[in-house]
Motif scaffolding. Structure first.
Motif, PDB file in Angstrom:
ATOM      1  N   THR A 144       0.981  -1.268  -0.052  1.00 59.03           N
ATOM      2  CA  THR A 144      -0.017   0.031   0.113  1.00 59.03           C
ATOM      3  C   THR A 144       0.731   1.239  -0.126  1.00 59.03           C
ATOM      4  O   THR A 144       0.357   2.273  -0.044  1.00 59.03           O
ATOM      5  N   LEU A 145       2.241   1.197   0.391  1.00 56.81           N
ATOM      6  CA  LEU A 145       3.099   2.291   0.167  1.00 56.81           C
ATOM      7  C   LEU A 145       3.626   2.578  -1.147  1.00 56.81           C
ATOM      8  O   LEU A 145       4.181   1.573  -1.782  1.00 56.81           O
ATOM      9  N   ASP A 146       3.687   3.971  -1.664  1.00 57.91           N
ATOM     10  CA  ASP A 146       3.922   3.908  -3.005  1.00 57.91           C
ATOM     11  C   ASP A 146       5.602   4.509  -2.925  1.00 57.91           C
ATOM     12  O   ASP A 146       5.885   5.705  -3.348  1.00 57.91           O
ATOM     13  N   VAL A 147       6.394   3.704  -2.424  1.00 60.25           N
ATOM     14  CA  VAL A 147       7.823   3.755  -2.161  1.00 60.25           C
ATOM     15  C   VAL A 147       8.536   2.665  -2.659  1.00 60.25           C
ATOM     16  O   VAL A 147       8.088   1.479  -2.514  1.00 60.25           O
ATOM     17  N   PRO A 148       9.656   2.743  -3.280  1.00 60.69           N
ATOM     18  CA  PRO A 148      10.563   1.519  -3.596  1.00 60.69           C
ATOM     19  C   PRO A 148      10.980   0.757  -2.652  1.00 60.69           C
ATOM     20  O   PRO A 148      11.263  -0.483  -2.902  1.00 60.69           O
ATOM     21  N   ASP A 149      11.304   1.208  -1.294  1.00 58.99           N
ATOM     22  CA  ASP A 149      11.860   0.379  -0.336  1.00 58.99           C
ATOM     23  C   ASP A 149      10.701   0.330   0.904  1.00 58.99           C
ATOM     24  O   ASP A 149      11.104   0.409   2.000  1.00 58.99           O
ATOM     25  N   ALA A 150       9.601   0.015   0.355  1.00 60.82           N
ATOM     26  CA  ALA A 150       8.278  -0.248   1.311  1.00 60.82           C
ATOM     27  C   ALA A 150       8.501  -1.218   2.173  1.00 60.82           C
ATOM     28  O   ALA A 150       8.500  -1.124   3.405  1.00 60.82           O
ATOM     29  N   GLN A 151       9.293  -2.376   1.843  1.00 63.00           N
ATOM     30  CA  GLN A 151       9.232  -3.435   2.830  1.00 63.00           C
ATOM     31  C   GLN A 151      10.528  -3.303   3.755  1.00 63.00           C
ATOM     32  O   GLN A 151      10.416  -3.831   4.985  1.00 63.00           O
ATOM     33  N   LEU A 152      11.477  -2.528   3.430  1.00 58.85           N
ATOM     34  CA  LEU A 152      12.386  -2.246   4.301  1.00 58.85           C
ATOM     35  C   LEU A 152      11.709  -1.026   5.421  1.00 58.85           C
ATOM     36  O   LEU A 152      12.146  -1.385   6.609  1.00 58.85           O
ATOM     37  N   ARG A 153      10.790  -0.202   4.900  1.00 60.91           N
ATOM     38  CA  ARG A 153      10.220   0.744   6.025  1.00 60.91           C
ATOM     39  C   ARG A 153       9.290   0.051   6.816  1.00 60.91           C
ATOM     40  O   ARG A 153       9.445   0.428   8.122  1.00 60.91           O
ATOM     41  N   VAL A 154       8.623  -0.947   6.514  1.00 67.22           N
ATOM     42  CA  VAL A 154       7.485  -1.780   7.206  1.00 67.22           C
ATOM     43  C   VAL A 154       8.491  -2.622   8.205  1.00 67.22           C
ATOM     44  O   VAL A 154       7.913  -2.564   9.437  1.00 67.22           O
ATOM     45  N   THR A 155       9.604  -3.095   8.042  1.00 72.95           N
ATOM     46  CA  THR A 155      10.446  -4.027   8.692  1.00 72.95           C
ATOM     47  C   THR A 155      10.991  -3.011   9.585  1.00 72.95           C
ATOM     48  O   THR A 155      10.982  -3.320  10.920  1.00 72.95           O
ATOM     49  N   LEU A 156      11.317  -1.794   9.234  1.00 69.05           N
ATOM     50  CA  LEU A 156      12.164  -0.895  10.426  1.00 69.05           C
ATOM     51  C   LEU A 156      10.855  -0.364  11.442  1.00 69.05           C
ATOM     52  O   LEU A 156      11.006  -0.391  12.752  1.00 69.05           O
TER      53      LEU A 156
END
Length: 198
Positions: A144-156
């Motif tokens: 749902t996040l419109d960013v290329p590193d979305a999985q890294l962001r959610v993991t953080l």
């Protein structure tokens, strides 16, 4: 031949509490040994000595089997749905509210404490939880996040929440352990939001 036939016969018996318990036992072993991805409903049925249709009778999907086998106090798929339901600029607050809310209930705290303690003492349980939560929460929220590193962001975000939960509920680190929930959410929400959309 006889043993094989006998096993198929067992699979055809009517379901009951013992049958369901055997399925859960077999699934815990399979999840722990093989991980979430490599565990199949058919393999669990084989290990439990029942027909695969009986596993599907009790558990509609592998996700549901995982949730019940691990005694997770809430359905991770429902958590993901609640997190993504609303404005993106409030997603950090929703995550903090939902996650900490689970810990605040007596039953939720008991189960989550057991899960956390299992994760830090068992590589198998850690892998199991990692794979299951990645598939059922981190993956759907990342999409749902419109960013290329979305999985890294959610993991953080997950690292932030795990740390907060351990400090408050397991270690009892003051003043985090005794601060009121609303204040804790107010402090965490902007940090989580920054990880996700900043």
């Amino acid at each position: 031949m006889t043993a094989s036939t006998g096993r198929r016969g067992v699979g055809r018996r009517p379901g009951g509490p013992d049958t369901r318990g055997e399925i859960l036992r077999a699934s815990r072993e399979s999840f722990a040994q093989k991980g979430f991805s490599a565990t199949s409903m058919r393999a669990v049925a084989r290990e439990a000595g029942v027909d695969a249709a009986l596993v599907h009778h009790y558990f509609a999907s592998k996700d549901e089997l995982f949730i019940e086998a691990m005694a997770i106090p809430v359905d991770p798929r429902q958590i993901a749905a609640r997190i993504v339901d609303g404005p993106q600029d409030e997603i950090g607050r929703r995550i903090a509210t939902i996650f900490l809310g689970i810990w605040e209930s007596p039953e939720g705290r008991q189960r989550m404490t057991a899960i956390f303690r299992s994760v830090v003492t068992s590589d198998e349980v850690a892998r199991l939880m990692r794979e299951g939560i990645t598939q059922m929460i981190i993956g759907p929220v990342s999409k749902t996040l419109d960013v290329p590193d979305a999985q890294l962001r959610v993991t953080l975000v997950a690292t932030q929440l795990i740390g907060a939960a351990m400090a408050r509920y397991l270690v009892g680190l003051e003043p985090v352990a005794s601060v009121d929930l609303a204040t804790l959410i107010d402090r965490l929400a902007p940090v989580l939001q920054l990880h996700l959309t900043g």
